[in-house]
Design an enzyme around this catalytic site. Structure first.
Site, mmCIF file in Angstrom:
data_model
loop_
_atom_site.group_PDB
_atom_site.id
_atom_site.type_symbol
_atom_site.label_atom_id
_atom_site.label_comp_id
_atom_site.label_asym_id
_atom_site.label_seq_id
_atom_site.Cartn_x
_atom_site.Cartn_y
_atom_site.Cartn_z
ATOM 1 N N ARG A 140 -2.336 -2.036 -3.802
ATOM 2 C CA ARG A 140 -3.435 -1.064 -3.755
ATOM 3 C C ARG A 140 -3.176 -0.026 -4.833
ATOM 4 N NH1 ARG A 140 -4.258 4.088 0.027
ATOM 5 N NH2 ARG A 140 -6.308 4.702 -0.705
ATOM 6 N N ARG A 144 -7.538 19.114 2.514
ATOM 7 C CA ARG A 144 -8.321 19.298 1.279
ATOM 8 C C ARG A 144 -9.630 20.004 1.578
ATOM 9 N NH1 ARG A 144 -8.385 13.350 -0.139
ATOM 10 N NH2 ARG A 144 -6.186 12.934 -0.266
ATOM 11 N N GLU A 204 -7.497 -2.382 4.926
ATOM 12 C CA GLU A 204 -7.442 -2.376 3.464
ATOM 13 C C GLU A 204 -6.484 -3.450 2.939
ATOM 14 O OE1 GLU A 204 -8.009 2.009 1.761
ATOM 15 O OE2 GLU A 204 -6.879 2.004 3.627
ATOM 16 N N ASN A 255 0.883 -1.170 0.000
ATOM 17 C CA ASN A 255 0.000 0.000 0.000
ATOM 18 C C ASN A 255 0.916 1.213 0.000
ATOM 19 O OD1 ASN A 255 -1.837 2.035 0.470
ATOM 20 N ND2 ASN A 255 -2.867 1.007 2.175
#
Lengths: 393, 358
Positions: free
Chosen positions: A87, A238, A380, A7
């Site tokens: 990923r 963000r 994940e 990842n």
């Protein structure tokens, strides 16, 4: 079968080795501070049998990090590696499922690198290094965007001239799909609901990025991120959703320099922009001054609005799921978001939610809450290992 | 008593005369490219005098798109004019036209009083957490963009009607209202506890519901990629997003919001599906922040579409009605904007007269 999962971030490389199909984690670690400016402090934090070791090695780029990790694993000879899962943040419209790597796949991935310019290139470097150095090892790409390929046209299309959409591949892609799918499957199993009948809103609230996902009958039907990860919730640096006049005015201000504007919106805004101090909402929550309260209010308000949108959109919801760093650990955030949502059948049990030793997966809804509220730890890497295993078998 | 209602828009000045207690306008006309006339005040006053006899009205009402923190109705005085002049930076196209219009009207029709109604007044108490965008505070101030609404007068009339309705739920003193204004650029607002809590609109038309020609909400990443890959500047991008997008882009030709509900083509169906999906999004957000909903009110140029959207939305809200254990009803305000302005002007004039008499 042992599957090694990578990842990759812009300056780090996480890895875990799983024994499949059981999903048992055999070892893991993270290559940190990867990059030319950080070489002096680059290191691999390695974990095996509960013991952690630190290996200081210079790693100037993701390919170098990959080589060092593989060197470490080979030298250890603890477990054989049968396949690798990667990923990939963005697969565009080309990859809507996990995909076995071959030359054609690599070529397409290189073409669409710019769809996720921070995340895809480092991941691709590792795939290419592996192709070159370990040809016999099969590799599978698992895409964050794949779970969202079922978002209907009316939610994914962009109402701008079609020639622009075609040229740039503009549509809503959605992100964090691997995590959303993983926690939804876990939630369905927890509640004893067949996944293909499961309706939920999944709240992946990380300390960096964050998104909500609307799920109906086990399929993603919307995600708060859009064409880019810039859309949606207020995140650490963000902006999330904003009036498009703002980037346009910024382009005018910065003399059409989209790199600077992108930097501003992606790396200097969000919680950091509002607080002018912290990028992590936990640090803002720890303060009690007026400005911190205003930042927290804005952050929670945005999540609550999107949650309301998706609860109405999904319809008969089985569960709301909280996951990732903030979702899993911040009881106050969960409580504030769910406050006032009894009109959607949601009642959180204050005592259960605030419990110091909340063992995950946990159901923090009150007994008479028609909709369950679950806190589930995302993994994940495990999800990628599972998809890789089933793709190869 | 008669009111002359003026509605200055981009290129067209709409004028109508209403009589108190009568529903339809007595007179309605429009002047296209009126901004040319603003440079020649004598010609504008001459045109108005030719088309609207001075004896036909007692009060002049101007609908303003922006009024800052002014609540309205605001009866024009020197102080009002000075205040509006200070706000020009926030509305550099519209407000100068309004000020010029006031000057022309004062010269031509003195001493007939002029009252201003502001679309922004309804959103004056929008919570800070709703108004702000997640960017640096100093940059936000410099850009001068914060979330506000554009159809405050429709919302005010719609919510006002509900608040004064005899059918209002007797238990709840402050009903939770979703106000849906159906216009070429539609808008949804949540109204509770005597204030607007959310608006679907942004600081400009580049946020919110899909419009007839405007895209509404769009991922900011798209703007950056258009600038990078197609190499358009901000004005060009803005032009496309505000004039060539929205329903126009989905259908491939200019159609109205009404058309996409009445026409059977696949393209119109697609646009309708997008619009309805967005309505669900904003209504869901409204219900979440209000903790429920009691009433949905439709208004605007296309208010009659509420006859289709109302039953559909109630079906969508069925789970909410079940959980809150109270029904949601809907209502349609068919009055056009000029009638709403006239009613507000009448009401304000009579109230002012009463105040002066006492």
């Amino acid at each position: 079968m042992n599957i090694l999962v990578f990842n990759s971030g812009s300056s780090s490389l996480k890895y875990k080795l799983f024994s499949m199909p059981e999903g048992k984690e055999l070892l893991g670690g993270e290559a940190q501070k990867v990059g030319p400016a950080m070489t002096a402090s680059s290191r691999i934090v390695h974990r095996i049998n509960g013991v952690e070791s630190i290996h200081k090695v210079p790693m100037t780029n993701p390919a170098a990090a990959f080589a060092e990790v593989m060197k470490l694993l080979t030298a250890e000879q603890a477990f054989p590696i049968d396949a690798i899962g990667h990923r990939m943040v963005h697969g565009g419209t080309f990859f809507t499922r996990e995909t076995i790597v071959d030359e054609a796949v690599l070529a397409t991935m290189k073409r669409i690198e710019n769809l996720a310019p921070i995340h895809n290139p480092p991941s691709l470097q590792i795939v290419e290094s592996c192709q070159a150095q370990y040809r016999s090892l099969r590799q599978v790409l698992v895409f964050d965007t794949a779970f969202h390929s079922t978002i209907p046209d009316y939610a994914s299309c962009c109402p701008i001239p079609s020639r622009i959409c075609r040229k740039l591949g503009i549509r809503k892609y959605g992100f964090h799909g691997t995590s959303h799918e993983y926690v939804c499957r876990q939630a369905a199993e927890f509640l004893g609901v067949p996944f293909e009948e499961f309706n939920a809103v999944s709240c992946h609230l990380g300390s960096g990025g964050a998104s909500l996902c609307a799920v109906r009958q086990g399929c993603s039907i919307d995600n708060t991120m859009g064409y880019s990860p810039l859309q949606g919730l207020i995140m650490s640096t963000r902006t999330g959703q904003l009036d498009a006049a703002i980037p346009l005015k910024l382009l005018s201000l910065y003399g059409n320099d989209y790199h600077s504007v992108s930097q501003f919106l992606n790396s200097r805004s969000g919680i950091l922009g509002l607080s002018q101090k912290y990028s992590d909402i936990r640090d803002v929550l720890a303060e009690t001054n007026e400005n911190s309260r205003a930042v927290t209010d804005a952050y929670l308000w945005r999540i609550q609005k999107y949650l309301g949108s998706y609860l109405l959109y999904v319809g008969d919801v089985h569960a709301v799921i909280f996951t990732d760093t903030i979702g899993e650990t911040m009881a106050s955030v969960r409580w504030e978001i769910c406050a006032n949502l009894s009109c959607f059948g949601i009642q959180v049990d204050y005592a259960v939610n605030s419990g110091e030793q909340l063992k995950l997966p946990a159901d923090i809804a009150s007994a008479d809450s028609p909709v369950r509220v679950l806190v589930i730890q995302t993994d994940e890497e495990k999800a990628i290992a599972t998809k890789t295993y089933w793709k190869l078998n | 008593m008669h009111v002359l209602v003026l509605r200055p828009e981009m290129n067209t000045l709409h004028l109508s005369v209403y009589e108190n207690q009568k529903r339809s306008e007595l007179l309605a006309t429009e002047l296209v490219d009126y901004t040319d006339y603003l440079e020649h005040p004598g010609e504008l006053s001459g045109w108005i005098a030719r088309h609207i006899p001075a004896q036909s009205f007692d009060v002049i009402c101007i609908r303003c798109l922006f009024g800052g923190q002014m609540e309205g109705p605001e009866w024009v005085t020197e102080k009002t004019i000075k205040h509006l002049e200070q706000l020009i930076a926030y509305s550099p196209v519209h407000l100068p036209r309004v000020l010029e219009l006031i000057r022309v009207l004062q010269q031509t029709f003195m001493p007939i009083p002029i009252v201003l109604l502001f679309e922004t007044a309804f959103f004056k108490m929008l919570p800070e957490r709703e108004k702000i965008y997640a960017i640096e505070y100093t940059q936000a101030k410099e850009l001068g963009v914060e979330r506000r609404g554009f159809h405050g007068l429709f919302h005010m009339a719609a919510c006002g009607r509900t608040l004064h309705s005899k059918e209002q739920c007797p238990v709840r003193t402050s009903p939770r209202i979703i106000s849906i204004c159906l216009e070429p650029i539609s808008e949804i607002a949540a109204f509770f506890g005597n204030r607007a809590l959310i608006t679907s609109s942004g600081g400009t038309v580049l946020e919110g519901l899909i419009g007839e020609k405007s895209c509404g909400q769009i991922d900011p990443g798209i703007i950056l990629d258009i600038a990078r890959e197609i190499k358009w500047g901000p004005e060009e991008i803005s032009q496309v997003l505000t004039q060539k997008s929205g329903i126009l882009a989905l259908v491939g030709k200019a159609v109205t919001l009404r058309d996409i509900f009445l026409k059977k083509s696949n393209a119109c169906k697609r646009a309708r599906d997008v619009f309805q999906y967005q309505v669900i999004q904003h209504c869901g957000a409204a219900i979440a922040v209000m903790g429920g909903c009691d009433k949905i009110v439709f208004s605007g140029k296309y208010a009659a579409l509420g006859e289709i959207l109302g039953p559909w939305l109630l079906e969508i809200c069925r789970p909410v009605m079940r959980y809150q254990q109270r029904p949601i009803t809907y209502e349609i305000l068919y009055e056009p904007i000029d009638r709403i302005c006239a009613d507000m002007a009448f009401s304000s004039f009579l109230s002012q007269k009463k105040h002066t008499a006492s």
